[in-house]
Design an enzyme around this catalytic site. Structure first.
Site, PDB file in Angstrom:
ATOM      1  N   GLY A  14      44.005  10.285  65.358  1.00  0.00           N
ATOM      2  CA  GLY A  14      44.328  10.804  64.023  1.00  0.00           C
ATOM      3  C   GLY A  14      44.040  12.289  63.918  1.00  0.00           C
ATOM      4  N   ASP A  67      50.838   5.734  70.882  1.00  0.00           N
ATOM      5  CA  ASP A  67      51.049   4.694  69.878  1.00  0.00           C
ATOM      6  C   ASP A  67      49.830   3.772  69.927  1.00  0.00           C
ATOM      7  OD1 ASP A  67      51.749   2.573  68.322  1.00  0.00           O
ATOM      8  OD2 ASP A  67      53.492   1.967  69.510  1.00  0.00           O
ATOM      9  N   TYR A 159      41.834  -1.437  52.519  1.00  0.00           N
ATOM     10  CA  TYR A 159      41.142  -0.314  53.154  1.00  0.00           C
ATOM     11  C   TYR A 159      39.634  -0.590  53.186  1.00  0.00           C
ATOM     12  CZ  TYR A 159      39.862   4.550  54.152  1.00  0.00           C
ATOM     13  OH  TYR A 159      39.359   5.694  54.726  1.00  0.00           O
ATOM     14  N   ALA A 160      39.110  -1.020  52.038  1.00  0.00           N
ATOM     15  CA  ALA A 160      37.667  -1.297  51.956  1.00  0.00           C
ATOM     16  C   ALA A 160      37.277  -2.399  52.939  1.00  0.00           C
ATOM     17  CB  ALA A 160      37.299  -1.691  50.526  1.00  0.00           C
ATOM     18  N   ALA A 161      38.069  -3.468  52.978  1.00  0.00           N
ATOM     19  CA  ALA A 161      37.739  -4.596  53.859  1.00  0.00           C
ATOM     20  C   ALA A 161      37.830  -4.187  55.327  1.00  0.00           C
ATOM     21  CB  ALA A 161      38.679  -5.764  53.579  1.00  0.00           C
ATOM     22  N   LYS A 163      37.499  -1.189  56.587  1.00  0.00           N
ATOM     23  CA  LYS A 163      36.417  -0.258  56.936  1.00  0.00           C
ATOM     24  C   LYS A 163      35.071  -0.980  57.023  1.00  0.00           C
ATOM     25  CE  LYS A 163      38.604   3.659  57.460  1.00  0.00           C
ATOM     26  NZ  LYS A 163      38.667   4.316  58.783  1.00  0.00           N
TER      27      LYS A 163
END
Lengths: 252, 134
Positions: A14, A67, A159-161, A163
């Site tokens: 990233g 990828d 996203y929370a789960a 992370k």
């Protein structure tokens, strides 16, 4: 304190985002060899030009188009890095994505995509890179998690789960590989001044600042400094399985 | 590449990964019972062999040859190896003593029967496969 990161080979996934860019610059400033992983050549070209314009040497940058959803692509990249440098010292798992949508409006594919990008791709890259670290009996990994892994998260459940899963992956894996000389930590940034945070800042910017002990949001460079510290076998030699929150007190 | 060379390399890599003396690592030593190797050491050993021979080794490769020899019959049901599966395992992995291939053996437990020689055969099988593909 010197971090002793000179000539360390550092993979950064990233790399073209806000925190990714800051990470590339921070490691190059330490005279490390940086391997920015990217998917979009146009975005990478912007990063590349920025790094050159800041005076960083091109021969310290070995960018790879990867990828992260493909084992073949990852293994090919790792082979390229091994052929060129013979080692990988540091991996920063920074690739990730977030989008806001109430849980009950999420479709199966949205959920799967969030888990894939934030968790499965991280695990896939780790599985391949750890091979070289195992052989070298040395390595440091820093996973970029989020304050949302353990606080807040309304509207960004996937996203929370994902992370939160990265946090536990970090700790469980640290237990598995510690005896091989590999340390694995995570940083959990709060709201940081990047494109990813723009929608949030437009709606709740003042509230977020008021809620922060330091009265402001963070800068990508502030996350990068913490990652440098955790990556350093000299500075953080006895730290593994740690989740370091970098939020200016937003989560207090 | 002959079997003797590979077995010597496997023993060398096991010794490097675990700190064991090469003298105590015999071809018929089981990795998990007779040698003090844990699952993380096995990962290390597989990685080292991958690097040494430029092959890809997966845990599922352990019983792959046996599965391929089943000719459509089930190798396992609910993770328990079938009677036919046990027979094929005995044929494909004669280095494993027959008394260890008992009814109720789970696929997960096959790895615990693995010997140094089994690992060597796996490397040779992969080398032959990659040569055939190449």
């Amino acid at each position: 304190m010197h971090l002793d990161l000179q000539n360390e080979v550092v993979l950064i996934s990233g790399s073209t985002g806000g925190i990714g860019t800051a990470l590339c610059e921070a490691f190059l400033e330490e005279d490390a060899i940086v391997v920015p992983l990217y998917r979009n050549p146009e975005k990478y070209e912007i990063l590349h030009q920025r790094l050159l314009s800041k005076g960083f040497r091109d021969d310290r940058i070995f960018a790879q188009n990867v990828d992260l959803g493909s084992n073949l692509s990852i293994d090919s990249m790792v082979r390229n890095v091994k052929k060129r440098f013979g080692k990988i010292d540091v991996l920063v798992n920074n690739a990730g994505a977030s989008f806001e949508r109430p849980f009950l409006l999420l479709e199966e594919k949205d959920w799967q995509k969030g888990i894939d990008v934030n968790l499965n791709n991280t695990a896939r890259l780790l599985r391949s890179v750890l091979k070289l670290m195992f052989i070298a009996r040395k390595g440091a990994v820093v996973n970029i998690s989020s304050l949302l892994s353990h606080r807040y998260g309304r509207g960004v459940t996937v996203y929370a789960a994902s992370k939160a899963a990265v946090d536990r992956l970090t700790q469980a894996l640290a237990l598995e590989v510690g005896l091989k000389g590999i340390r694995i930590n995570a940083v959990c940034p709060g709201v940081i001044d990047t494109h990813m945070a723009e929608p949030l800042m437009e709606r709740y910017g003042d509230k977020i600042k008021q809620h922060s002990a330091l009265g402001r949001i963070g800068q990508p460079e502030e996350v990068a400094k913490a990652v440098l510290f955790l990556s350093s076998g000299k500075a953080a030699s006895f730290i593994t399985g740690h989740l370091l929150t970098i939020d200016g007190g937003q989560g207090i | 590449m002959n079997k003797k060379e590979v077995i010597e390399k496997v023993i060398e890599i096991i010794a490097e990964s675990t700190g064991l003396e090469t003298e105590i690592i015999r071809p018929d030593s089981t990795l998990f019972n007779e040698l003090p190797i844990n699952s993380i050491d096995l990962v290390d050993i597989l990685y080292s062999l991958e690097m040494e021979y430029d092959i890809s080794l997966k845990l599922s490769d352990l019983e792959k040859q046996s599965r391929e020899a089943m000719e459509g019959k089930p190798f396992e049901i609910d993770n328990v190896v079938t009677d036919e599966g046990l027979k094929v395992l005995a044929e494909k992995m004669p280095e494993i003593p027959a008394e260890r291939l008992i009814k109720g053996l789970t696929v997960t437990d096959i790895v615990k029967l693995f010997t140094v020689e089994s690992l060597t055969k796996l490397v040779l099988y992969k080398l032959e496969s990659s040569e055939a593909e190449g």
